[in-house]
Design an enzyme around this catalytic site. Structure first.
Site, PDB file in Angstrom:
ATOM      1  N   LEU A  97       0.834  -1.214   0.000  1.00  0.00           N
ATOM      2  CA  LEU A  97       0.000   0.000   0.000  1.00  0.00           C
ATOM      3  C   LEU A  97       0.863   1.256   0.000  1.00  0.00           C
ATOM      4  O   LEU A  97       0.512   2.268  -0.600  1.00  0.00           O
ATOM      5  CB  LEU A  97      -0.894   0.019   1.247  1.00  0.00           C
ATOM      6  CG  LEU A  97      -1.761  -1.213   1.523  1.00  0.00           C
ATOM      7  CD1 LEU A  97      -2.508  -1.048   2.838  1.00  0.00           C
ATOM      8  CD2 LEU A  97      -2.732  -1.425   0.381  1.00  0.00           C
ATOM      9  N   GLY A  98       1.976   1.192   0.711  1.00  0.00           N
ATOM     10  CA  GLY A  98       2.863   2.343   0.816  1.00  0.00           C
ATOM     11  C   GLY A  98       4.087   1.979   1.626  1.00  0.00           C
ATOM     12  O   GLY A  98       4.134   0.915   2.243  1.00  0.00           O
ATOM     13  N   GLU A 155       2.061   5.540   7.294  1.00  0.00           N
ATOM     14  CA  GLU A 155       3.424   5.688   6.757  1.00  0.00           C
ATOM     15  C   GLU A 155       4.111   6.941   7.296  1.00  0.00           C
ATOM     16  O   GLU A 155       5.312   6.931   7.582  1.00  0.00           O
ATOM     17  CB  GLU A 155       3.408   5.716   5.222  1.00  0.00           C
ATOM     18  CG  GLU A 155       2.854   4.455   4.552  1.00  0.00           C
ATOM     19  CD  GLU A 155       3.544   3.179   4.973  1.00  0.00           C
ATOM     20  OE1 GLU A 155       4.714   3.233   5.400  1.00  0.00           O
ATOM     21  OE2 GLU A 155       2.912   2.108   4.872  1.00  0.00           O
ATOM     22  N   ASP A 176       7.492  -1.902  20.412  1.00  0.00           N
ATOM     23  CA  ASP A 176       7.441  -0.719  19.536  1.00  0.00           C
ATOM     24  C   ASP A 176       8.148   0.467  20.184  1.00  0.00           C
ATOM     25  O   ASP A 176       8.075   1.589  19.680  1.00  0.00           O
ATOM     26  CB  ASP A 176       5.988  -0.375  19.193  1.00  0.00           C
ATOM     27  CG  ASP A 176       5.175  -0.014  20.429  1.00  0.00           C
ATOM     28  OD1 ASP A 176       5.686  -0.134  21.562  1.00  0.00           O
ATOM     29  OD2 ASP A 176       4.010   0.399  20.265  1.00  0.00           O
ATOM     30  N   THR A 232       1.563   1.639  24.790  1.00  0.00           N
ATOM     31  CA  THR A 232       0.860   0.744  23.861  1.00  0.00           C
ATOM     32  C   THR A 232       1.070  -0.683  24.338  1.00  0.00           C
ATOM     33  O   THR A 232       2.185  -1.058  24.716  1.00  0.00           O
ATOM     34  CB  THR A 232       1.412   0.883  22.423  1.00  0.00           C
ATOM     35  OG1 THR A 232       2.834   0.697  22.457  1.00  0.00           O
ATOM     36  CG2 THR A 232       1.085   2.250  21.841  1.00  0.00           C
TER      37      THR A 232
HETATM   38  N1  ARG Z   1       3.049  -0.620   5.136  1.00  0.00           N
HETATM   39  C1  ARG Z   1       1.744  -1.207   5.139  1.00  0.00           C
HETATM   40  C2  ARG Z   1       1.568  -1.998   3.858  1.00  0.00           C
HETATM   41  O1  ARG Z   1       2.040  -1.577   2.829  1.00  0.00           O
HETATM   42  C3  ARG Z   1       0.677  -0.154   5.248  1.00  0.00           C
HETATM   43  C4  ARG Z   1      -0.495  -0.582   6.040  1.00  0.00           C
HETATM   44  C5  ARG Z   1      -1.485   0.530   6.099  1.00  0.00           C
HETATM   45  N2  ARG Z   1      -2.747   0.086   6.541  1.00  0.00           N
HETATM   46  C6  ARG Z   1      -3.913   0.641   6.181  1.00  0.00           C
HETATM   47  N3  ARG Z   1      -5.039   0.233   6.701  1.00  0.00           N
HETATM   48  N4  ARG Z   1      -3.951   1.590   5.311  1.00  0.00           N
HETATM   49  O2  ARG Z   1       0.935  -3.030   3.866  1.00  0.00           O
HETATM   50 ZN    ZN Z   2       4.080   0.079   8.394  1.00  0.00          ZN
HETATM   51 CA    CA Z   3       4.413  -0.913  23.560  1.00  0.00          CA
END
Ligand code: ARG
Ligand code: ZN
Ligand code: CA
Length: 316
Positions: free
Chosen positions: A186-187, A227, A246, A251
């Site tokens: 996704l990014g 991101e 983390d 958390t």
């Molecule tokens: N880095 C994650 C990926 O590419 C991004 C997850 C983002 N999640 C979301 N619900 N937009 O999978």
């Molecule tokens: Zn991530």
């Molecule tokens: Ca934590």
């Protein structure tokens, strides 16, 4: 006009404190109330003795106000200019300005406790849910056509030698690259400390903003929220390991990434079996399943922008 206002403010402060002083000398005022204005009492006496003190203080105030503007502090908060670099082969990849602005709007809500689902945070976490207080402003959009069908995660979209777009002023502006990434990604973001020539965040053109090509269940702009969390030094909430850390104490420890929209409460089997904070932006749920940062995450982000911080060039 500004100077007049500042002078008026200084005199109002002086006046109100003199008032207090008068009261405290004529009435047996309580000790705590008196102590709270002791420095103002001293200031009032000094101003009476030296008329040039008020002038110097006005200058200091004017400097402070100017520094807050030039350092992009808005009401004491960080404001980040965003450059959006769009790489397109198809017309749908050449996303509209409306779609880009819808993403900026989501960021401003998510990072300022202005998202409508912020009040859906379970009461268990209401004491740690954060108003991060960082805002974003669209600085410019740069568009470039390409013959590539996908760009992957090797930073090619950031390099002119590969037909990409080099970042604009990466030490003072957040660069986003919007293109087809491929591979179900996704990014992705670059963490603080990396090369400025590749600094910023890449988002697939189908998962940016809330309109146009934004695609369910990632159509609420939360990929960029997540991101940019990495870009501001946040790790995944599960610490990228089974029951990993983390580096944030408020958390809970998660077993692993969560997907979809988990039913609440979802218990971890890690030490202490805490209820997982699946609605945190740094988990992997669908966009409608994530709607909070924690105060500990906020502190990590804020630390980047103070003097000596790795993104100090952006703010405070
Ligand atoms: N880095 C994650 C990926 O590419 C991004 C997850 C983002 N999640 C979301 N619900 N937009 O999978
Ligand atoms: Zn991530
Ligand atoms: Ca934590």
């Amino acid at each position: 006009m500004k100077k007049i206002l500042l002078t008026a403010t200084a005199f109002l402060m002086l006046f109100s404190c003199q008032n207090d002083q008068t009261e405290s000398t004529t009435l047996p005022a309580n000790a705590i109330a008196r102590r709270s204005c002791a420095s103002q009492d001293v200031l009032a006496a000094q101003m009476k003795a030296d008329p040039t003190l008020a002038l110097r203080m006005n200058e200091i105030e004017a400097f402070t106000q100017k520094a807050m503007l030039t350092n992009r502090l808005v009401n004491g908060k960080v404001q980040i200019p965003v450059v959006v670099n769009v790489l397109y082969r198809t017309t749908s990849e050449n996303i509209s300005l409306t779609q880009i602005q819808s993403q900026i709007d989501v960021l401003n809500k998510d990072y300022n406790a202005g998202n409508s689902d912020f009040n859906s945070v379970p009461s268990l976490f209401s004491g740690v849910k954060a108003n991060v207080g960082i805002s974003f402003v669209l600085d410019q959009v740069i568009r470039k056509s390409t013959t590539y069908t996908s760009w992957g995660t090797s930073d090619a979209m950031k390099k002119t030698t590969y037909g990409g777009i080099a970042p604009t002023s990466p030490t003072t502006k957040l660069n986003l690259w919007v293109c087809t990434i491929g591979g179900g990604i996704l990014g992705y973001a670059q963490f603080p400390g990396g090369s400025s020539s590749t600094d910023g965040v890449a988002i697939d053109s189908k998962y940016i903003g809330t309109t146009g090509t934004a695609t369910y269940p990632y159509n609420l702009g939360r990929t960029a929220t997540h991101e940019i969390g990495h870009w501001m030094n946040l790790r995944h909430i599960w610490g990228d390991a089974n029951c990993g850390s983390d580096l944030v104490s408020d958390t809970p420890t998660h077993n692993d990434a969560n997907y979809g929209v988990p039913a609440y409460p979802h218990y971890s089997t890690c030490s202490g079996t805490p209820v997982e904070m699946t609605m945190n932006y740094m988990d992997y749920t669908d966009d409608r399943g994530m709607y909070m940062f924690s105060n500990g995450q906020k502190s990590r982000m804020a630390a980047l922008f103070v003097s000596g911080g790795s993104r100090a060039s952006f703010g405070i």
